[in-house]
Enzyme design. Structure first.
Site, PDB file in Angstrom:
ATOM      1  N   ASP A 141       0.717  -1.076   0.194  1.00  0.00           N
ATOM      2  CA  ASP A 141       0.246   0.016   0.006  1.00  0.00           C
ATOM      3  C   ASP A 141       0.856   1.484  -0.051  1.00  0.00           C
ATOM      4  O   ASP A 141      -0.018   2.552   0.637  1.00  0.00           O
ATOM      5  CB  ASP A 141      -1.240   0.104   0.877  1.00  0.00           C
ATOM      6  N   LYS A 144       2.672   3.597  -5.709  1.00  0.00           N
ATOM      7  CA  LYS A 144       2.251   2.454  -6.461  1.00  0.00           C
ATOM      8  C   LYS A 144       3.093   2.064  -7.552  1.00  0.00           C
ATOM      9  O   LYS A 144       3.144   0.674  -8.028  1.00  0.00           O
ATOM     10  CB  LYS A 144       1.009   2.965  -7.148  1.00  0.00           C
ATOM     11  N   ASP A 169      -3.187  -2.910  -2.444  1.00  0.00           N
ATOM     12  CA  ASP A 169      -4.117  -2.100  -2.684  1.00  0.00           C
ATOM     13  C   ASP A 169      -4.357  -1.226  -3.913  1.00  0.00           C
ATOM     14  O   ASP A 169      -2.505  -0.676  -4.462  1.00  0.00           O
ATOM     15  CB  ASP A 169      -4.354  -1.114  -1.038  1.00  0.00           C
ATOM     16  N   ASN A 170      -5.017  -0.508  -3.823  1.00  0.00           N
ATOM     17  CA  ASN A 170      -5.400   0.715  -5.060  1.00  0.00           C
ATOM     18  C   ASN A 170      -4.700  -0.041  -6.609  1.00  0.00           C
ATOM     19  O   ASN A 170      -4.380   0.118  -7.265  1.00  0.00           O
ATOM     20  CB  ASN A 170      -4.521   1.107  -4.990  1.00  0.00           C
ATOM     21  N   GLU A 199     -11.352   4.084  -0.526  1.00  0.00           N
ATOM     22  CA  GLU A 199     -11.422   4.582   0.484  1.00  0.00           C
ATOM     23  C   GLU A 199     -12.857   5.294   0.806  1.00  0.00           C
ATOM     24  O   GLU A 199     -12.136   6.510   0.187  1.00  0.00           O
ATOM     25  CB  GLU A 199     -10.611   4.859   1.827  1.00  0.00           C
TER      26      GLU A 199
END
Ligand SMILES: O=C(NC/C=C/[C@H]1O[C@@H](n2ccc(=O)cc2)[C@H](O)[C@@H]1O)c1cc([N+](=O)[O-])cc(O)c1O
Ligand SMILES: [Mg+2]
Length: 214
Positions: A141, A144, A169-170, A199
């Site tokens: 996380d 990226k 994540d993401n 989120e």
């Protein structure tokens, strides 16, 4: 100088959370970031996916890239069995110190070690400096564009074993296209995508689970 958003999150936790109660710390951060100031915690919707994958992994050694204010570290550590531990890597000293205080309020300081530095510098040191042999669970996380190189580095350093679980994540927003391309075409990873939302927002996002097949 006025306080940072992260300091204001700590103030809210310190004032509103029940000391030693991880759930109340998570609720406090989620309430603050959905009602007052957005922040890049994994949050309560994707947090449920994180919980399920951590329970599936039941890790003895868990690793996280990107502590930020400690929200996901608390989410992970609250589910760990007695002798299990989480190592979480944070590059920004201010975030690391705020996370340390929030994790202390949650009563999870014994289970979480915050390591300050860049992931690519810390990963090669995990064996000698942190007595890590294999990692059972990894939560990605952080930046990226680091997901892919750091996954390759974990493999090269020999920290992955048959059944090690990575969760990123993401995947949709902000996105990690090179990581997705790499992990889904890699013969040793078995991937699953979990659609969700960014989120505290109605924006689409997703998480990707990758199980290392050895
Ligand atoms: O950019 C995002 N995350 C980057 C996180 C970066 C964190 O990782 C640390 N780190 C630790 C070790 C390193 O080696 C490098 C950085 C940085 O110091 C920071 O604490 C993001 C952005 C959105 N968004 O909506 O825009 C939503 C999200 O859920 C996100 O995670
Ligand atoms: Mg994130």
């Amino acid at each position: 100088m006025d306080q940072s958003k992260e300091q204001r999150i700590l103030n809210s936790v310190s004032y509103n959370a029940v000391k030693g109660d991880p759930e109340s710390v998570l609720d406090c951060i989620d309430n603050y970031c959905s009602q007052k100031e957005w922040a890049m915690n994994v949050g309560d919707e994707k947090g449920v996916i994180l919980d399920k994958v951590v329970e599936e992994a039941d890790p003895t050694i868990a690793l996280e890239f990107g502590t930020y204010v400690g929200y996901s570290a608390i989410r992970i550590a609250r589910l760990l069995k007695p002798n299990a531990r989480l190592l979480t890597i944070e590059f920004n000293p201010e975030f690391a110190s705020i996370a340390r205080e929030i994790i202390e309020i949650a009563g999870l300081s014994e289970k979480i070690t915050i390591i300050e530095g860049h992931s690519q510098d810390i990963i090669p040191q995990l064996r000698e400096k942190y007595q890590v042999d294999k990692v059972d669970f990894v939560f990605l996380d952080h930046w990226k564009e680091r997901y892919c190189p750091d996954t390759i580095l974990l493999e090269e350093c020999g920290y992955l074993r048959k059944g090690s679980i990575l969760l990123a994540d993401n995947i949709v927003y902000p996105g990690a296209p090179d990581f997705i391309k790499y992990i889904r075409s890699h013969k040793s990873f078995d991937c699953t995508n979990y659609p969700s939302h960014l989120e505290y927002m109605k924006v689409e996002d997703a998480m990707e689970k990758a199980v290392y097949m050895g």
